[in-house]
Structures are given as C-alpha cells and as structure tokens.
Design a protein around this motif. Structure first.
Motif, mmCIF file in Angstrom:
data_model
loop_
_atom_site.group_PDB
_atom_site.id
_atom_site.type_symbol
_atom_site.label_atom_id
_atom_site.label_comp_id
_atom_site.label_asym_id
_atom_site.label_seq_id
_atom_site.Cartn_x
_atom_site.Cartn_y
_atom_site.Cartn_z
ATOM 1 N N LYS A 224 20.455 -7.561 35.061
ATOM 2 C CA LYS A 224 21.770 -6.951 35.294
ATOM 3 C C LYS A 224 22.158 -7.026 36.771
ATOM 4 O O LYS A 224 23.341 -7.154 37.085
ATOM 5 C CB LYS A 224 21.767 -5.490 34.815
ATOM 6 N N GLU A 225 21.174 -6.955 37.660
ATOM 7 C CA GLU A 225 21.495 -7.051 39.084
ATOM 8 C C GLU A 225 21.675 -8.519 39.502
ATOM 9 O O GLU A 225 22.695 -8.886 40.081
ATOM 10 C CB GLU A 225 20.390 -6.369 39.908
ATOM 11 N N ASN A 226 20.695 -9.356 39.205
ATOM 12 C CA ASN A 226 20.741 -10.754 39.672
ATOM 13 C C ASN A 226 21.862 -11.572 39.034
ATOM 14 O O ASN A 226 22.473 -12.402 39.693
ATOM 15 C CB ASN A 226 19.425 -11.473 39.354
ATOM 16 N N SER A 227 22.087 -11.368 37.740
ATOM 17 C CA SER A 227 22.996 -12.277 37.020
ATOM 18 C C SER A 227 24.358 -11.675 36.729
ATOM 19 O O SER A 227 25.256 -12.394 36.285
ATOM 20 C CB SER A 227 22.354 -12.722 35.693
ATOM 21 N N ILE A 228 24.542 -10.366 36.924
ATOM 22 C CA ILE A 228 25.850 -9.769 36.645
ATOM 23 C C ILE A 228 26.400 -9.075 37.900
ATOM 24 O O ILE A 228 27.434 -9.462 38.430
ATOM 25 C CB ILE A 228 25.769 -8.786 35.457
ATOM 26 N N LEU A 229 25.693 -8.054 38.363
ATOM 27 C CA LEU A 229 26.231 -7.261 39.482
ATOM 28 C C LEU A 229 26.392 -8.095 40.757
ATOM 29 O O LEU A 229 27.490 -8.149 41.334
ATOM 30 C CB LEU A 229 25.314 -6.060 39.752
ATOM 31 N N PHE A 230 25.327 -8.735 41.202
ATOM 32 C CA PHE A 230 25.385 -9.434 42.489
ATOM 33 C C PHE A 230 26.382 -10.603 42.477
ATOM 34 O O PHE A 230 27.181 -10.733 43.422
ATOM 35 C CB PHE A 230 23.986 -9.924 42.906
ATOM 36 N N PRO A 231 26.381 -11.471 41.450
ATOM 37 C CA PRO A 231 27.377 -12.552 41.478
ATOM 38 C C PRO A 231 28.814 -12.033 41.481
ATOM 39 O O PRO A 231 29.686 -12.613 42.140
ATOM 40 C CB PRO A 231 27.082 -13.329 40.184
ATOM 41 N N ARG A 232 29.059 -10.925 40.765
ATOM 42 C CA ARG A 232 30.436 -10.401 40.741
ATOM 43 C C ARG A 232 30.835 -9.826 42.095
ATOM 44 O O ARG A 232 31.970 -9.956 42.524
ATOM 45 C CB ARG A 232 30.569 -9.357 39.633
ATOM 46 N N VAL A 233 29.886 -9.180 42.773
ATOM 47 C CA VAL A 233 30.181 -8.654 44.117
ATOM 48 C C VAL A 233 30.462 -9.804 45.070
ATOM 49 O O VAL A 233 31.438 -9.772 45.837
ATOM 50 C CB VAL A 233 28.995 -7.810 44.637
ATOM 51 N N LEU A 234 29.633 -10.847 45.004
ATOM 52 C CA LEU A 234 29.822 -11.982 45.913
ATOM 53 C C LEU A 234 31.138 -12.698 45.621
ATOM 54 O O LEU A 234 31.824 -13.157 46.538
ATOM 55 C CB LEU A 234 28.632 -12.947 45.796
ATOM 56 N N GLU A 235 31.500 -12.760 44.340
ATOM 57 C CA GLU A 235 32.778 -13.377 43.965
ATOM 58 C C GLU A 235 33.941 -12.578 44.538
ATOM 59 O O GLU A 235 34.904 -13.124 45.081
ATOM 60 C CB GLU A 235 32.856 -13.437 42.432
ATOM 61 N N LEU A 236 33.829 -11.254 44.440
ATOM 62 C CA LEU A 236 34.893 -10.368 44.925
ATOM 63 C C LEU A 236 35.060 -10.462 46.437
ATOM 64 O O LEU A 236 36.140 -10.238 46.969
ATOM 65 C CB LEU A 236 34.550 -8.921 44.531
#
Ligand SMILES: [Fe+2]
Ligand SMILES: [Fe+2]
Length: 247
Positions: A224-236
């Motif tokens: 949930k952190e590596n593949s969902i939360l972190f990529p979405r934060v970096l995208e934002l």
C-alpha cells in the motif's frame, strides 16, 4: 461470469495488486514479491521465480473470476491520500505495534528453553528483535514526519508540493521496506518457511504461526505504501502536476 483482466504481462505486479487487491493471495502462493519488488513487471517476476508467464496469467484470470466483484481486501486505490495514510496507521501500524512485541517475547522464551536443541532458535530470537526495533523506528518516521507531509500536500494548494521535500524521505522509506523484506525472508529461511510440522512446544507453534501472519500483513502494508501511496504523492508533486505549486 468471466472478469476482464485490466493488465498484461508488462504490468508491474504492484499495479496488479493495486487494481485487484484479492490477487495478492495468489502472488503469495506463487512466491511472487508484489511489495518490495512491486515495480517488477509480471514477466520479470515470473522469470525470477521460474514460472511461465502465460500459465501465471491463466491463474490470475481464474483467481480474478473467483473473486468476482466482491472485494476481499480494502480498496486502498480508491482512497484519498489522507484516508490511505490514516488507514495504514490504524490497521497495519496498530497491528505491528501489538504483534511484534508479542513475537519477540515468544521467540525469547522458545530460544531460552529449546535453543540447546536447535541453535537456530537463538538467531530467530535475535532477528525478530532486530526486525521489531527497525519497524518501530520506521513507523515513527512515517507517523511523525512523512504522513503529516502527505496530508498537507493533499489539503494545501500552495507551498507544500515541492517534490524535493518528499522524494528523499519516500526513497528512504522504500530502502527501509527492502530491509524489512530481507529480515522477514531471513526468518522464513531460519524456520523452514514457518513450518509448524515439528514444533518444540505450543509457544514455538504459536510463534511460527504469528511470524507467518506478520509476513502476510507486512506484504500488504508495504504494498500500500510502495505501490499506491508513494507513487500517488510523487505524481501529485511532479512538475507536470496541475496542482498549483509555489516554493
Ligand atoms: Fe508503514
Ligand atoms: Fe513503511
């Protein structure tokens, strides 16, 4: 009714579980690491495990059909960043804070009583304690520093979305996830895949079952952190983001 798979052999295994969380169980069964190595494509992950990609796709299709429309896992991909950070803290962090001290206490007790019979039990005890210390330190960094920043980035329209502020701590958390992954893999090796076939005692049996359950939770937690939360934060926070960013 057949479910249409939304991925191909070139989709990353992390993205597959993000889209269809119930498929995590099949990956665990096949020994495919979808959390720390979630950036691997399906074909790369299959090659590493010596699996045929086409056969694995058939298995994924069958598993997706069996799951149907009823999710067996929470839809983390459908949450806001704040909801996801809250969810991770309230479920995975809360579980880890209760469970790891219990496992450390049991591992110590088993080693003290049966270590002379199987010296690996001393290493199980030391490794479980090290893992607990590292996880507590890691979760504190997320709760005190990273997740508050994630929540700010989502709610503020200005001043908080400089990528440089968050890319470095995210990379550090990913490295620490790799460390935790190696630690639980080492415990798996030391315990013959957490086998409960010949336990020294009931505490040993409970320890092995507890370690196996912790591993499964760790995989979901890191995913949930590596593949969902972190990529979405970096995208934002990427330069191409449409969100207003002022330094
Ligand atoms: Fe975490
Ligand atoms: Fe983490």
């Amino acid at each position: 009714m057949s479910t249409t798979l939304s991925f191909t052999r070139e989709t990353t295994v992390g993205a597959i579980v993000a889209a269809q969380p119930g498929l995590a169980r099949l990956f665990e069964h096949l020994g495919i690491d979808y959390c720390c190595k979630g950036k691997q494509t399906l074909v790369q992950a299959c090659a590493q495990r010596g699996l045929d990609t086409a056969t694995t796709l058939v298995l994924l299709q069958s598993a997706a059909d069996a799951l149907g429309d009823s999710p067996v896992e929470i839809d983390a991909a459908g949450m806001t960043l704040t909801q996801l950070a809250d969810h991770i803290e309230n479920t995975h962090h809360a579980y880890t804070k209760v469970e790891l001290p219990r496992l450390v206490e049991m591992a110590d007790r088993v080693a003290a009583k049966h270590g002379s019979y199987d010296p690996r039990l001393f290493e199980v005890s030391a490794s479980t304690r090290n893992l607990a210390e590292e996880m507590f330190d890691h979760m504190e960094k997320e709760e005190v520093a990273l997740f508050p920043l994630v929540r700010r980035i989502e709610t503020e329209t200005e001043g908080s979305c400089a990528r440089s502020m968050i890319a470095t701590p995210i990379r550090q958390m990913e490295l620490e996830h790799d460390d935790a992954g190696r630690a639980i893999n080492h415990l798996r090796e030391l315990t013959d895949d957490f086998s409960t076939e010949n336990p020294c005692c009931n505490t040993h049996r409970a320890l092995l079952a507890g370690l196996a359950a912790f591993e499964a939770d760790l995989h979901r937690h890191v995913h949930k952190e590596n593949s969902i939360l972190f990529p979405r934060v970096l995208e934002l926070t990427s330069p191409s983001s449409t969100q207003a960013c002022t330094p």
